[in-house]
Write an enzyme that holds these catalytic residues in place. Structure first.
Site, PDB file in Angstrom:
ATOM      1  N   CYS A  96       0.874  -1.184   0.000  1.00  0.00           N
ATOM      2  CA  CYS A  96       0.000   0.000   0.000  1.00  0.00           C
ATOM      3  C   CYS A  96       0.904   1.224   0.000  1.00  0.00           C
ATOM      4  O   CYS A  96       2.075   1.127  -0.385  1.00  0.00           O
ATOM      5  CB  CYS A  96      -0.976  -0.037   1.180  1.00  0.00           C
ATOM      6  SG  CYS A  96      -0.196  -0.061   2.803  1.00  0.00           S
TER       7      CYS A  96
ATOM      8  N   CYS B 230      -1.298   0.651   7.381  1.00  0.00           N
ATOM      9  CA  CYS B 230      -2.734   0.331   7.521  1.00  0.00           C
ATOM     10  C   CYS B 230      -3.105  -0.910   6.704  1.00  0.00           C
ATOM     11  O   CYS B 230      -3.216  -2.011   7.246  1.00  0.00           O
ATOM     12  CB  CYS B 230      -3.609   1.523   7.101  1.00  0.00           C
ATOM     13  SG  CYS B 230      -3.398   2.983   8.147  1.00  0.00           S
ATOM     14  N   ARG B 231      -3.308  -0.720   5.399  1.00  0.00           N
ATOM     15  CA  ARG B 231      -3.880  -1.801   4.595  1.00  0.00           C
ATOM     16  C   ARG B 231      -2.954  -2.997   4.404  1.00  0.00           C
ATOM     17  O   ARG B 231      -3.372  -4.156   4.607  1.00  0.00           O
ATOM     18  CB  ARG B 231      -4.314  -1.259   3.225  1.00  0.00           C
ATOM     19  CG  ARG B 231      -5.478  -0.304   3.313  1.00  0.00           C
ATOM     20  CD  ARG B 231      -5.642   0.471   2.017  1.00  0.00           C
ATOM     21  NE  ARG B 231      -4.543   1.411   1.821  1.00  0.00           N
ATOM     22  CZ  ARG B 231      -4.362   2.145   0.743  1.00  0.00           C
ATOM     23  NH1 ARG B 231      -5.191   2.021  -0.273  1.00  0.00           N
ATOM     24  NH2 ARG B 231      -3.353   2.986   0.669  1.00  0.00           N
TER      25      ARG B 231
ATOM     26  N   ASP C 148      -8.050   3.656   1.086  1.00  0.00           N
ATOM     27  CA  ASP C 148      -7.137   4.158   2.119  1.00  0.00           C
ATOM     28  C   ASP C 148      -7.954   4.630   3.336  1.00  0.00           C
ATOM     29  O   ASP C 148      -8.782   5.531   3.211  1.00  0.00           O
ATOM     30  CB  ASP C 148      -6.360   5.335   1.507  1.00  0.00           C
ATOM     31  CG  ASP C 148      -5.352   5.919   2.462  1.00  0.00           C
ATOM     32  OD1 ASP C 148      -5.343   5.558   3.643  1.00  0.00           O
ATOM     33  OD2 ASP C 148      -4.559   6.765   1.993  1.00  0.00           O
TER      34      ASP C 148
HETATM   35  P1  4NP Z   1      -1.789   2.735   4.100  1.00  0.00           P
HETATM   36  O1  4NP Z   1      -2.435   4.067   4.721  1.00  0.00           O
HETATM   37  O2  4NP Z   1      -1.268   3.121   2.729  1.00  0.00           O
HETATM   38  O3  4NP Z   1      -2.928   1.795   4.046  1.00  0.00           O
HETATM   39  O4  4NP Z   1      -0.689   2.326   5.068  1.00  0.00           O
HETATM   40  C1  4NP Z   1      -1.754   5.292   4.775  1.00  0.00           C
HETATM   41  C2  4NP Z   1      -0.802   5.498   5.746  1.00  0.00           C
HETATM   42  C3  4NP Z   1      -0.139   6.720   5.811  1.00  0.00           C
HETATM   43  C4  4NP Z   1      -0.432   7.706   4.900  1.00  0.00           C
HETATM   44  C5  4NP Z   1      -1.388   7.482   3.916  1.00  0.00           C
HETATM   45  C6  4NP Z   1      -2.039   6.273   3.853  1.00  0.00           C
HETATM   46  N1  4NP Z   1       0.202   8.958   4.989  1.00  0.00           N
HETATM   47  O5  4NP Z   1      -0.158   9.859   4.221  1.00  0.00           O
HETATM   48  O6  4NP Z   1       1.126   9.127   5.801  1.00  0.00           O
END
Ligand code: 4NP
Length: 161
Positions: free
Chosen positions: A9, A14-15, A128
């Site tokens: 991701c 998170c994902r 997201d």
């Molecule tokens: P992920 O979620 O891609 O599912 O881990 C996010 C985690 C951090 C950020 C964006 C999405 N960020 O902008 O820091």
């Protein structure tokens, strides 16, 4: 040889660490742990070394997943090391295509959304949750539990496990 699957991701907090946890439990439940290596990474390096987002850990733990991955950015080596590289959304896929060094590496990229079946009418990607509330994190887990089972079924068939 182990089948190596990398979930990707943006932030890897998170994902994709949640996908890693969901997939690892399914693999363990089916007695296939010795046949797989499951990992996750992000295309953005800003959260390097961090545990998953506390909100993701909280919602995952309510379903019995203990997420303790440490975030890391994807590296060029990953495109050689892993057999299947799973993008959570279209933006992740575009980032991965930019990083792939050959058509062979690019061919390893698949979309998690292609494995969503039960919730297909509503989602064909994993959104997201970072700027969302609790429902966003629950939705991610619902989508991942749907998709990981189908992805694993396909791998089991393809590799004759
Ligand atoms: P992920 O979620 O891609 O599912 O881990 C996010 C985690 C951090 C950020 C964006 C999405 N960020 O902008 O820091």
């Amino acid at each position: 040889m182990k089948i190596k699957v990398l979930f990707v991701c943006l932030g890897n907090i998170c994902r994709s660490p949640a996908a890693q946890g969901v997939m690892q439990r399914l693999i363990n439940e089916r007695g296939l742990a010795h046949r797989f290596e499951i990992d996750s990474a992000g295309t953005y390096s800003g959260h390097r070394g961090q545990l998953p987002d506390p909100r993701m850990r909280h919602h995952a733990s309510r379903r019995g997943y203990n997420l303790n991955h440490r975030a890391r950015p994807i590296s060029s080596d990953d495109f050689d090391l892993f057999d299947i590289i799973v993008a959570m959304d279209e933006s992740n896929r575009r980032n991965l295509i930019r990083l792939a060094a050959s058509p062979q590496q690019e061919s390893k990229i698949v979309m998690m959304g292609d494995y969503i079946v039960k919730l297909r009418a509503h989602y064909d990607y994993v959104p997201d949750p970072y700027y969302e509330g609790a429902e966003g994190f629950e939705l991610v887990l619902d989508l991942l539990e749907d998709a990981c089972g189908n992805l694993l079924d396909e791998i089991i068939t393809k590799y004759k496990l």
